[in-house]
Design a protein around this motif. Structure first.
Motif, short mmCIF file in Angstrom:
data_model
loop_
_atom_site.label_atom_id
_atom_site.label_comp_id
_atom_site.label_asym_id
_atom_site.label_seq_id
_atom_site.Cartn_x
_atom_site.Cartn_y
_atom_site.Cartn_z
N THR A 1 56.09 38.85 37.71
CA THR A 1 54.69 39.01 37.31
C THR A 1 53.72 38.29 38.24
O THR A 1 52.63 37.93 37.83
CB THR A 1 54.51 38.48 35.87
N LEU A 2 54.11 38.10 39.48
CA LEU A 2 53.26 37.37 40.41
C LEU A 2 51.88 37.99 40.53
O LEU A 2 50.88 37.30 40.69
CB LEU A 2 53.92 37.28 41.79
N SER A 3 51.78 39.30 40.42
CA SER A 3 50.48 39.95 40.56
C SER A 3 49.53 39.60 39.42
O SER A 3 48.34 39.83 39.52
CB SER A 3 50.65 41.47 40.65
N PHE A 4 50.04 39.03 38.33
CA PHE A 4 49.19 38.63 37.21
C PHE A 4 48.68 37.19 37.33
O PHE A 4 47.90 36.76 36.50
CB PHE A 4 49.93 38.79 35.88
N LEU A 5 49.15 36.46 38.32
CA LEU A 5 48.74 35.07 38.48
C LEU A 5 47.33 35.01 39.03
O LEU A 5 47.06 35.48 40.13
CB LEU A 5 49.70 34.32 39.41
N ILE A 6 46.44 34.47 38.25
CA ILE A 6 45.05 34.33 38.66
C ILE A 6 44.68 32.88 38.40
O ILE A 6 44.63 32.45 37.25
CB ILE A 6 44.14 35.29 37.86
N LYS A 7 44.46 32.12 39.46
CA LYS A 7 44.20 30.70 39.26
C LYS A 7 43.16 30.19 40.25
O LYS A 7 42.96 30.75 41.33
CB LYS A 7 45.47 29.89 39.37
N THR B 1 32.73 30.23 33.49
CA THR B 1 33.25 30.73 32.21
C THR B 1 33.30 32.25 32.19
O THR B 1 33.86 32.83 31.27
CB THR B 1 32.41 30.22 31.02
N ARG B 2 32.75 32.91 33.19
CA ARG B 2 32.81 34.37 33.29
C ARG B 2 34.14 34.84 33.87
O ARG B 2 34.42 36.03 33.90
CB ARG B 2 31.67 34.88 34.17
N LEU B 3 34.95 33.91 34.35
CA LEU B 3 36.23 34.26 34.97
C LEU B 3 37.30 34.36 33.88
O LEU B 3 38.22 33.55 33.80
CB LEU B 3 36.58 33.21 36.03
N HIS B 4 37.17 35.37 33.04
CA HIS B 4 37.99 35.51 31.83
C HIS B 4 39.47 35.69 32.12
O HIS B 4 40.30 35.44 31.25
CB HIS B 4 37.50 36.71 31.00
N GLU B 5 39.85 36.15 33.30
CA GLU B 5 41.26 36.45 33.58
C GLU B 5 42.04 35.26 34.14
O GLU B 5 43.22 35.38 34.44
CB GLU B 5 41.36 37.63 34.55
N LEU B 6 41.40 34.12 34.31
CA LEU B 6 42.09 32.96 34.86
C LEU B 6 43.29 32.57 34.01
O LEU B 6 43.20 32.49 32.79
CB LEU B 6 41.15 31.76 34.96
N VAL B 7 44.41 32.32 34.67
CA VAL B 7 45.59 31.78 34.01
C VAL B 7 45.56 30.26 34.12
O VAL B 7 46.01 29.54 33.25
CB VAL B 7 46.88 32.34 34.66
N GLY B 8 44.99 29.75 35.21
CA GLY B 8 44.90 28.31 35.41
C GLY B 8 43.59 27.94 36.07
O GLY B 8 43.14 28.61 37.00
N LEU B 9 42.95 26.90 35.58
CA LEU B 9 41.73 26.36 36.17
C LEU B 9 41.88 24.85 36.22
O LEU B 9 42.10 24.21 35.20
CB LEU B 9 40.50 26.74 35.35
N ASN B 10 41.81 24.28 37.42
CA ASN B 10 41.96 22.84 37.58
C ASN B 10 40.75 22.29 38.32
O ASN B 10 40.53 22.60 39.48
CB ASN B 10 43.24 22.52 38.35
N LEU B 11 39.97 21.48 37.63
CA LEU B 11 38.80 20.83 38.20
C LEU B 11 38.95 19.31 38.16
O LEU B 11 37.98 18.58 38.34
CB LEU B 11 37.52 21.23 37.43
N SER B 12 40.15 18.83 37.94
CA SER B 12 40.37 17.40 37.71
C SER B 12 40.20 16.58 38.99
O SER B 12 40.25 17.09 40.11
CB SER B 12 41.76 17.17 37.13
N ASN B 13 40.01 15.30 38.78
CA ASN B 13 39.91 14.30 39.86
C ASN B 13 38.80 14.63 40.84
O ASN B 13 39.00 14.62 42.05
CB ASN B 13 41.25 14.13 40.57
#
Length: 129
Positions: free
Chosen positions: A71-77, A94-106
């Protein structure tokens, strides 16, 4: 050192954006909220990208590892961690509804977390700052 270039937003079908651990400074560009491939379910067309990787891909956010093979084609990060960003978390993200991962840390982000952040379907959401 420099900021995230607005020209990055011209890649409308971008599905993975990982610029973590770099010497990037500045704010999050508003145009990142217009990345069509992260906001909508799209048919990527052409060959299935999951067949281009014999080993697949492992996404690691914090201490969670997710493995993508079939399912690599479904990875949206989007990983914008550890790059010295300042300012607020933009409501445009917040409009990026398809994100599987969002990292804004540090980063050095300030202000409130947008209420609409719950509209993102991300299974991994790391926004601590």
């Amino acid at each position: 050192m420099g900021g995230i270039p607005n020209s990055l937003c011209n890649n409308t079908n971008l599905r993975i954006l990982d610029i973590s651990h770099n010497s990037i400074t500045g704010t999050i560009p508003q145009c990142l909220g217009k990345l069509y491939g992260m906001a909508n379910s799209i048919d990527v067309g052409g060959p299935d990208i999951s067949h281009n990787f014999d080993e697949g891909m492992v996404q690691v956010l914090k201490v969670v590892a997710l493995e993508y093979k079939e399912t690599l084609s479904f990875l949206i990060k989007m990983d914008l961690s550890i790059i010295k960003l300042v300012g607020e978390i933009l409501v445009q993200l917040t409009r990026l509804h398809e994100l599987v991962g969002l990292n804004l840390s540090n980063n050095y982000l300030s202000g409130r977390i947008p209420e609409q952040i719950g509209e993102i379907r991300a299974s991994i959401l790391s926004i601590f700052y």
